[in-house]
Scaffold this active site. Structure first.
Site, PDB file in Angstrom:
ATOM      1  N   TYR A 159      -0.694 -10.794 -24.673  1.00 21.43           N
ATOM      2  CA  TYR A 159      -1.851 -11.092 -23.822  1.00 21.43           C
ATOM      3  C   TYR A 159      -2.892 -11.844 -24.643  1.00 21.43           C
ATOM      4  O   TYR A 159      -3.217 -11.431 -25.757  1.00 21.43           O
ATOM      5  CB  TYR A 159      -2.450  -9.792 -23.274  1.00 21.43           C
ATOM      6  CG  TYR A 159      -3.614 -10.000 -22.324  1.00 21.43           C
ATOM      7  CD1 TYR A 159      -3.416 -10.584 -21.070  1.00 21.43           C
ATOM      8  CD2 TYR A 159      -4.906  -9.622 -22.683  1.00 21.43           C
ATOM      9  CE1 TYR A 159      -4.476 -10.778 -20.197  1.00 21.43           C
ATOM     10  CE2 TYR A 159      -5.977  -9.806 -21.806  1.00 21.43           C
ATOM     11  CZ  TYR A 159      -5.759 -10.388 -20.564  1.00 21.43           C
ATOM     12  OH  TYR A 159      -6.806 -10.576 -19.706  1.00 21.43           O
ATOM     13  N   ASP A 193      -3.797 -14.465 -32.652  1.00 23.86           N
ATOM     14  CA  ASP A 193      -4.755 -13.828 -31.759  1.00 23.86           C
ATOM     15  C   ASP A 193      -5.029 -12.437 -32.321  1.00 23.86           C
ATOM     16  O   ASP A 193      -4.255 -11.503 -32.121  1.00 23.86           O
ATOM     17  CB  ASP A 193      -4.186 -13.758 -30.340  1.00 23.86           C
ATOM     18  CG  ASP A 193      -5.122 -13.015 -29.386  1.00 23.86           C
ATOM     19  OD1 ASP A 193      -6.136 -12.471 -29.860  1.00 23.86           O
ATOM     20  OD2 ASP A 193      -4.819 -12.980 -28.182  1.00 23.86           O
ATOM     21  N   LYS A 241     -13.350  -7.843 -29.266  1.00 21.73           N
ATOM     22  CA  LYS A 241     -13.312  -6.381 -29.391  1.00 21.73           C
ATOM     23  C   LYS A 241     -14.149  -5.836 -30.557  1.00 21.73           C
ATOM     24  O   LYS A 241     -15.366  -5.846 -30.458  1.00 21.73           O
ATOM     25  CB  LYS A 241     -11.857  -5.921 -29.391  1.00 21.73           C
ATOM     26  CG  LYS A 241     -11.204  -6.336 -28.048  1.00 21.73           C
ATOM     27  CD  LYS A 241      -9.921  -5.665 -27.706  1.00 21.73           C
ATOM     28  CE  LYS A 241      -9.549  -5.936 -26.262  1.00 21.73           C
ATOM     29  NZ  LYS A 241      -8.445  -6.835 -26.031  1.00 21.73           N
TER      30      LYS A 241
HETATM   31  C1  LIG Z   1      -8.254  -7.987 -25.130  1.00 25.52           C
HETATM   32  C2  LIG Z   1      -7.468  -9.131 -25.624  1.00 25.52           C
HETATM   33  C3  LIG Z   1      -7.789 -10.450 -25.273  1.00 25.52           C
HETATM   34  C4  LIG Z   1      -8.821 -10.786 -24.238  1.00 25.52           C
HETATM   35  O1  LIG Z   1     -10.093 -10.404 -24.610  1.00 25.52           O
HETATM   36  P1  LIG Z   1     -11.224 -10.226 -23.447  1.00 25.52           P
HETATM   37  O2  LIG Z   1     -12.452  -9.918 -24.230  1.00 25.52           O
HETATM   38  O3  LIG Z   1     -10.729  -9.102 -22.597  1.00 25.52           O
HETATM   39  O4  LIG Z   1     -11.299 -11.499 -22.719  1.00 25.52           O
HETATM   40  C5  LIG Z   1      -7.097 -11.467 -25.877  1.00 25.52           C
HETATM   41  N1  LIG Z   1      -6.136 -11.216 -26.778  1.00 25.52           N
HETATM   42  C6  LIG Z   1      -5.790  -9.961 -27.129  1.00 25.52           C
HETATM   43  C7  LIG Z   1      -4.734  -9.761 -28.152  1.00 25.52           C
HETATM   44  C8  LIG Z   1      -6.437  -8.885 -26.552  1.00 25.52           C
HETATM   45  O5  LIG Z   1      -6.052  -7.650 -26.885  1.00 25.52           O
END
Ligand SMILES: *Cc1c(COP(=O)(O)O)cnc(C)c1O
Length: 428
Positions: free
Chosen positions: A144, A239, A267
């Protein structure tokens, strides 16, 4: 436990907010039942609208790595708020947090702050395309990277190697530029490069997957991606929205010893306020506006409240390496406790863990990619989720999410959780 009040609040929310929530996983669709409305949280505990106290294993999906309402972070936000909450002009605070982040994370010279992980990943891909002058990206099924169009793509059928939209509203045109491969499958990625040798701008990957449960990279997999990117002059985007400032000060790059070309954050970096960022060496970052031609902007980017929370969070983590060791130790204790109970049952299971990320899958297959992650027994997971909830333990409300431990969890909390599982397992 009683959830009358949460239930009523959910009903009211559904009248005015689609599905009653502002992010789908909160609606409990995967596990059934009523989503829990939170009133407040402190340390490792959530206090819900019905007055229940829950041990929290999600930590707001990662950010609250030091526990909820961590005082240095709260104090920083409070004192900053008195000075004004947004100016649309630069502040010294932005330079301060940038300097600290760059000192903590390997292989980055410059960092640009945005408001979410989604924005960070979306912008990182635009930057990679701008630098390489290529259009395609490779992503992995089950990873994701936020909800921007280029990532809402699932594996296409049959011979086509490019993906198809996984949500209405995403165009086939967009899907054509996102190539899909299974996680941990270097042959599939090699094949994509053979097929499109001059068209792939970047690979984007969660270096430790956290959005299909926790799936660590297989030995040599990330190294393989690194050398394919070098060979085909593509960029490797890590990411680290989840893993950044969680697995180590320097995130997965530091823990696993692999160099990425662009890194994204979110995060933990925001300490619980809306912050994302992307970062790279100067030869890449110099392409970004206003220095270079690749456009990217944000009215609230670098917002002083968000930056003060993030700065306080990073300072705490930077001053205290032991946090990461403590978190890994607690997570290992949880792992051993759950495994020792499961071993004596007839229930097939897999536990994946790295650092403070862990997930339990009710399957006999080793969980290494999206396909194996979805092979688990969902009915059993849902009973497990609700059983644990009834014992006062809040786990991710989906079998496809990792737990994120926080440093406020005590050994007693972990042992309480393991003991609760001793009861719950009899109902599975
Ligand atoms: C949570 C998450 C995102 C998206 O971040 P948001 O602040 O929810 O837009 C992207 N990449 C990873 C790996 C994530 O865990």
């Amino acid at each position: 436990m009683q959830y009358q009040r949460s239930s009523a609040l959910f009903k009211a929310a559904q009248n005015v907010i689609p599905g009653g929530v502002n992010s789908p996983v909160r609606a409990f669709k995967a596990v059934g039942g009523t989503p829990i409305f939170v009133e407040r949280a402190k340390g490792a505990y959530l206090y819900d609208a019905d007055g229940n106290k829950l041990i929290d294993y999600i930590a707001s999906w990662g950010p609250m790595i030091l526990g909820h309402a961590h005082e240095p972070v709260i104090d920083a936000v409070k004192s900053r708020a008195d000075l004004g909450t947004s100016f649309g002009m630069p502040t010294a605070l932005e330079t301060q947090i940038a300097e600290l982040a760059i000192s903590m994370v390997p292989n980055i010279d410059k960092i640009r702050f945005v408001n979410s992980g989604t924005e960070a990943c979306m912008s990182a891909v635009r930057l990679a395309r701008g630098v390489t002058k290529r259009e395609k990206i490779i992503k992995f099924s089950g990873c994701y990277h936020g909800h921007s169009d280029a990532f809402l793509i699932e594996a296409g059928s049959g011979a086509v190697t490019f993906g198809s939209p996984s949500s209405p509203g995403v165009t086939i045109g967009t899907a054509k530029d996102t190539l899909l491969a299974p996680y941990n499958n270097i042959e599939a990625v090699t094949q994509l490069f053979i097929e499109y040798p001059d068209e792939i701008a970047a690979i984007i990957i969660e270096p430790v997957a956290g959005n299909m449960g926790c799936i660590p990279p297989a030995d040599g997999f990330l190294e393989g991606l690194r050398s394919l990117c070098d060979q085909y002059e593509s960029l490797l985007i890590f990411d680290e929205v989840m893993t950044g400032f969680r697995l180590a000060k320097g995130g997965a790059q530091e823990l696993l010893g692999i160099k990425a070309d662009i890194v994204t954050f979110g995060k933990v970096l925001g300490g619980g306020l809306p912050v994302g960022a992307f970062a790279a060496k100067n030869d890449i970052m110099k392409y970004l506006a206003p220095e270079g031609p690749v456009y990217q902007a944000g009215t609230l980017s670098g917002n002083p409240l968000a930056m003060s929370a993030g700065l306080a969070m990073l300072q705490e983590l930077n001053d205290n390496d032991q946090v990461f060791i403590r978190l890994a130790t607690k997570t290992a204790r949880l792992h051993e406790g759950l495994a020792s109970i499961l071993k004596d049952s007839k229930i097939p299971y897999q536990i994946n863990r790295l650092g403070s990320m862990i997930s339990l899958h009710f399957t006999e297959n080793e969980v290494i990619d999206f396909e194996t992650a979805t092979s688990g027994n969902n009915k059993r997971f849902n009973k497990y989720f609700h059983g644990m909830l009834n014992e006062g333990i809040y786990l991710p409300p989906s079998a496809f999410e990792s737990y994120f431990l926080n440093d406020a969890l005590s050994i007693e909390d972990i042992d309480f959780t393991i003991n609760a599982f001793k009861k719950v397992i009899n109902t599975l």
